[in-house]
Design a protein around this motif. Structure first.
Motif, PDB file in Angstrom:
ATOM      1  N   GLY A 154     -23.303 -70.552  39.074  1.00 31.31           N
ATOM      2  CA  GLY A 154     -24.688 -70.650  39.532  1.00 31.31           C
ATOM      3  C   GLY A 154     -25.232 -69.358  40.107  1.00 31.31           C
ATOM      4  O   GLY A 154     -26.438 -69.150  40.176  1.00 31.31           O
ATOM      5  N   GLU A 273     -28.427 -74.289  47.287  1.00 29.81           N
ATOM      6  CA  GLU A 273     -27.727 -75.574  47.423  1.00 29.81           C
ATOM      7  C   GLU A 273     -28.183 -76.458  48.584  1.00 29.81           C
ATOM      8  O   GLU A 273     -28.302 -77.676  48.422  1.00 29.81           O
ATOM      9  CB  GLU A 273     -26.215 -75.344  47.478  1.00 29.81           C
ATOM     10  CG  GLU A 273     -25.752 -74.389  48.568  1.00 29.81           C
ATOM     11  CD  GLU A 273     -24.259 -74.072  48.466  1.00 29.81           C
ATOM     12  OE1 GLU A 273     -23.636 -74.392  47.455  1.00 29.81           O
ATOM     13  OE2 GLU A 273     -23.735 -73.503  49.442  1.00 29.81           O
ATOM     14  N   ASN A 307     -21.957 -77.880  42.460  1.00 34.08           N
ATOM     15  CA  ASN A 307     -21.655 -76.821  41.484  1.00 34.08           C
ATOM     16  C   ASN A 307     -22.759 -76.726  40.451  1.00 34.08           C
ATOM     17  O   ASN A 307     -23.469 -77.694  40.172  1.00 34.08           O
ATOM     18  CB  ASN A 307     -20.347 -77.127  40.730  1.00 34.08           C
ATOM     19  CG  ASN A 307     -19.109 -76.655  41.448  1.00 34.08           C
ATOM     20  OD1 ASN A 307     -18.175 -77.413  41.688  1.00 34.08           O
ATOM     21  ND2 ASN A 307     -19.061 -75.388  41.803  1.00 34.08           N
ATOM     22  N   ASN A 308     -22.822 -75.567  39.849  1.00 35.85           N
ATOM     23  CA  ASN A 308     -23.752 -75.340  38.755  1.00 35.85           C
ATOM     24  C   ASN A 308     -23.328 -76.170  37.518  1.00 35.85           C
ATOM     25  O   ASN A 308     -22.143 -76.480  37.351  1.00 35.85           O
ATOM     26  CB  ASN A 308     -23.752 -73.838  38.421  1.00 35.85           C
ATOM     27  CG  ASN A 308     -24.557 -73.519  37.187  1.00 35.85           C
ATOM     28  OD1 ASN A 308     -24.008 -73.163  36.147  1.00 35.85           O
ATOM     29  ND2 ASN A 308     -25.856 -73.683  37.273  1.00 35.85           N
ATOM     30  N   SER A 311     -20.501 -74.607  35.597  1.00 35.57           N
ATOM     31  CA  SER A 311     -19.193 -74.693  36.266  1.00 35.57           C
ATOM     32  C   SER A 311     -18.549 -76.031  35.897  1.00 35.57           C
ATOM     33  O   SER A 311     -17.370 -76.082  35.536  1.00 35.57           O
ATOM     34  CB  SER A 311     -19.338 -74.593  37.791  1.00 35.57           C
ATOM     35  OG  SER A 311     -20.132 -73.497  38.152  1.00 35.57           O
TER      36      SER A 311
HETATM   37  C1  LIG Z   1     -32.899 -68.863  46.053  1.00 30.20           C
HETATM   38  C2  LIG Z   1     -31.691 -69.379  45.353  1.00 30.20           C
HETATM   39  C3  LIG Z   1     -31.824 -70.068  44.149  1.00 30.20           C
HETATM   40  C4  LIG Z   1     -30.709 -70.573  43.510  1.00 30.20           C
HETATM   41  N1  LIG Z   1     -30.885 -71.223  42.322  1.00 30.20           N
HETATM   42  C5  LIG Z   1     -29.805 -71.765  41.697  1.00 30.20           C
HETATM   43  C6  LIG Z   1     -29.975 -72.504  40.503  1.00 30.20           C
HETATM   44  O1  LIG Z   1     -31.073 -72.637  39.959  1.00 30.20           O
HETATM   45  N2  LIG Z   1     -28.860 -73.032  39.926  1.00 30.20           N
HETATM   46  C7  LIG Z   1     -27.606 -72.892  40.494  1.00 30.20           C
HETATM   47  O2  LIG Z   1     -26.639 -73.421  39.963  1.00 30.20           O
HETATM   48  N3  LIG Z   1     -27.430 -72.200  41.622  1.00 30.20           N
HETATM   49  C8  LIG Z   1     -28.492 -71.642  42.248  1.00 30.20           C
HETATM   50  N4  LIG Z   1     -28.310 -70.970  43.423  1.00 30.20           N
HETATM   51  C9  LIG Z   1     -26.938 -70.882  43.975  1.00 30.20           C
HETATM   52  C10 LIG Z   1     -26.608 -72.152  44.782  1.00 30.20           C
HETATM   53  O3  LIG Z   1     -27.065 -71.978  46.111  1.00 30.20           O
HETATM   54  C11 LIG Z   1     -25.095 -72.429  44.836  1.00 30.20           C
HETATM   55  O4  LIG Z   1     -24.424 -71.241  45.129  1.00 30.20           O
HETATM   56  C12 LIG Z   1     -24.558 -73.010  43.548  1.00 30.20           C
HETATM   57  O5  LIG Z   1     -25.222 -74.184  43.209  1.00 30.20           O
HETATM   58  C13 LIG Z   1     -23.083 -73.339  43.722  1.00 30.20           C
HETATM   59  O6  LIG Z   1     -22.516 -73.728  42.498  1.00 30.20           O
HETATM   60  P1  LIG Z   1     -21.446 -72.829  41.755  1.00 30.20           P
HETATM   61  O7  LIG Z   1     -20.375 -72.510  42.757  1.00 30.20           O
HETATM   62  O8  LIG Z   1     -20.948 -73.659  40.648  1.00 30.20           O
HETATM   63  O9  LIG Z   1     -22.151 -71.599  41.288  1.00 30.20           O
HETATM   64  C14 LIG Z   1     -29.417 -70.403  44.084  1.00 30.20           C
HETATM   65  C15 LIG Z   1     -29.289 -69.713  45.288  1.00 30.20           C
HETATM   66  C16 LIG Z   1     -30.404 -69.195  45.902  1.00 30.20           C
HETATM   67  C17 LIG Z   1     -30.227 -68.461  47.184  1.00 30.20           C
END
Ligand SMILES: Cc1cc2nc3c(=O)[nH]c(=O)nc-3n(C[C@H](O)[C@H](O)[C@H](O)COP(=O)(O)O)c2cc1C
Ligand code: SF4
Length: 519
Positions: A154, A273, A307-308, A311
């Motif tokens: 993500g 998140e 999680n994204n 992921s």
């Molecule tokens: C402003 C902002 C927007 C975000 N947009 C997304 C998003 O659209 N999709 C996503 O998966 N993570 C996004 N993130 C990251 C999430 O906060 C988070 O780290 C993620 O969902 C964790 O999943 P992962 O460990 O599988 O990446 C964003 C973070 C920030 C700060």
């Protein structure tokens, strides 16, 4: 009677350029010629410049044609009937060089199967990961996910195994799995593609997560701009329930797990998140202070794995084939493959899944084919609106979390947006601040106020007003935003701004004190 089996994508990107009309025209022309036709609507192969792509089943495998318009259908059906040549013929689909060069672990079935068919998913190796997970203990699943080296797709690249273990160890009466499918980054579309082209793989990954950490309920948060993905995921959930792989006693086991789709309201910050969790609970998308981490107190105050979408979609391969099979790909601490999305002013835009380690130059010049306009590539923004701009001088940077961080950049969700030499980088820097000002949730001052001061200060620089002072102010402001913001929206906006200034200084007017300076 002659029989023709064709595959046409129902992916939103293909539908936008006429895939539905092409599918309809194929059926009409075939029926006029007395040819029986079976049309299977798949996801996209991710070669978007060739959409609408039509594939026809032959004894040698599927043969692809593209981009196909409705006016090409008559000659296409003729070519099929006579086994003759056709100018739009691309050859055996799997042998198309752009596809053949890829290592498709997560997207292996995307563009191949009917995303609405559980049987097709199973026939192509689907649910093998879940079957194995059901034979393992929670600790064994967690050990596999950790050993695979999978990091969150993500944006932040946090190790997935560690996150899951934290939630597994948290004591609570209920726990949740949340899939972040908000996909707000510019130039990204991989979450949408997997949800539209192979939704079961993401569902399978979430189910495995539920078993591993002891959660019986999961939510999938999808942005409202993705109606096709919402429909595909809802259809897949219904099919999985009917097939016994969602609901109570999944696949005859003692585990229960079910899913629900929630549609976002269109704020970039709702991808963050904690803001997403607020939105899921029915409130405005306001970022929560951390700690507590969602792993300890997440959705409805309960331990939550968030999680994204990618992921989760990577998990079934890891469980089915073993952690090593995944970890064998990649470089350094970036293991496995990354579904990279080539977008912007690029000749061959689309989804390219490959092992980490490919260089930025290879991606843009070779795989992407340079710009669509044919002008020289000048800048590339990697990792969405909060990612740095890379000049040609850094094109030897390998696609790797740490290598990008070493240049004050990030890989993020794998979006690569290409710009030609007509780009005004001062304007792009201003846009980064403007984007932050518009999308800020407003909770903290450096982001809420800093972004607006940033716009004003960049405007001054662009007008040539008090340039040295304004440049110093921008640096100061960026430091305040970097270190004083509550989340990465305010905290990372400085990266596109400062990278534009560092690598494309000439776009911000004459250097103060130089011969050209008018101050
Ligand atoms: C402003 C902002 C927007 C975000 N947009 C997304 C998003 O659209 N999709 C996503 O998966 N993570 C996004 N993130 C990251 C999430 O906060 C988070 O780290 C993620 O969902 C964790 O999943 P992962 O460990 O599988 O990446 C964003 C973070 C920030 C700060
Ligand atoms: S950095 Fe911006 S988006 Fe993040 S909490 Fe602060 S105001 Fe909200």
């Amino acid at each position: 009677m002659m029989m023709m089996r064709v595959y046409v994508s129902r992916d939103a990107g293909a539908v936008a350029v006429g895939a539905d009309d092409v599918a309809l025209a194929l059926e009409q022309v075939a029926s006029k010629r007395g040819i029986a036709i079976e049309t299977i609507r798949t996801g996209s192969r991710g070669l978007y410049w060739l959409e609408p792509m039509v594939e026809i089943a032959t004894p040698k495998g599927r043969v692809a044609f593209g981009p196909v318009g409705t006016s090409d259908i008559a000659s296409l059906v003729d070519a099929f009937a006579s086994e003759g040549a056709h100018p739009l013929r691309l050859g055996i689909s799997e042998d198309i060089p752009w596809l053949k060069r890829q290592t498709r672990l997560t997207f292996a079935r995307c563009g191949v199967i009917d995303p609405r068919s559980l049987n097709d998913f199973r026939a192509h190796g689907g649910y093998k990961g879940l079957e194995r997970a059901l034979m393992l203990t929670s600790d064994e699943i967690l050990a596999d996910v950790t050993a695979s080296g999978l990091r969150g797709r993500g944006g932040a690249g946090f190790p997935t195994g560690i996150k899951w273990k934290t939630v597994a160890q948290a004591g609570a009466d209920r726990k949740f799995i949340v899939c972040n499918a908000d996909e707000g980054d510019s130039g990204t579309f991989a979450d949408r593609m997997i949800m539209e082209g192979d939704p079961f793989v993401m569902i399978e990954g979430m189910t495995i997560a539920g078993i591993a950490i002891g959660a019986a309920k999961g939510y999938i948060y999808i942005r409202s701009e993705y109606p096709h993905a919402v429909a595909a995921v809802n259809a897949a959930i219904a099919a999985a329930r009917a097939g016994g792989t969602l609901g109570t006693c999944i696949a005859g086991s003692r585990h229960s797990f079910d899913l629900e789709v929630r549609v976002g309201a269109g704020a970039y910050v709702c991808g963050e998140e904690t803001s997403l969790l607020e939105s899921l609970e029915g409130r405005r998308g306001l970022v929560r202070a951390k700690p507590p981490l969602p792993a300890h107190r997440g959705l409805f105050g309960k331990p939550t794995v968030i999680n994204n979408a990618l992921s989760f979609a990577a998990i079934p391969f890891i469980l089915a084939n073993g952690a090593k099979a995944y970890a064998d790909f990649g470089m350094a601490r970036s293991r496995g493959t990354m579904p990279i999305q080539l977008a912007g002013n690029v000749k061959y835009g689309g989804l390219f899944e490959t092992a980490f380690g490919v260089t930025l130059g290879e991606l843009v010049d070779d795989i992407g084919g340079g710009t669509l306009t044919g002008r020289p590539v000048r800048a590339v923004q990697v990792g969405g609106p909060l990612g740095a701009y890379f000049p040609r001088a850094l094109f030897d940077t390998p696609f790797d979390y740490e290598a990008f961080a070493a240049h004050d950049g990030l890989i993020g969700h794998g979006g690569v947006v290409v710009f030609d030499d007509s780009v005004d980088m001062a304007k792009q820097a201003r846009f980064a601040m403007e984007f932050c000002a518009i999308e800020s949730c407003g909770k903290c001052t450096p982001c809420r106020i800093g972004s607006t001061r940033g716009i004003e200060t960049i405007d001054k620089i662009r007008r040539g007003e008090r340039v040295s002072e304004s440049l110093a102010l921008i640096e100061d402001l960026c430091n305040t935003m970097k270190f004083g913001s509550l989340c990465a929206l305010g905290g990372f906006t400085p990266y596109p701004v400062l990278s534009a200034l560092k690598h494309f200084r000439e776009d911000f007017g004459p250097v103060p004190g130089s011969f050209e300076a008018t101050e």
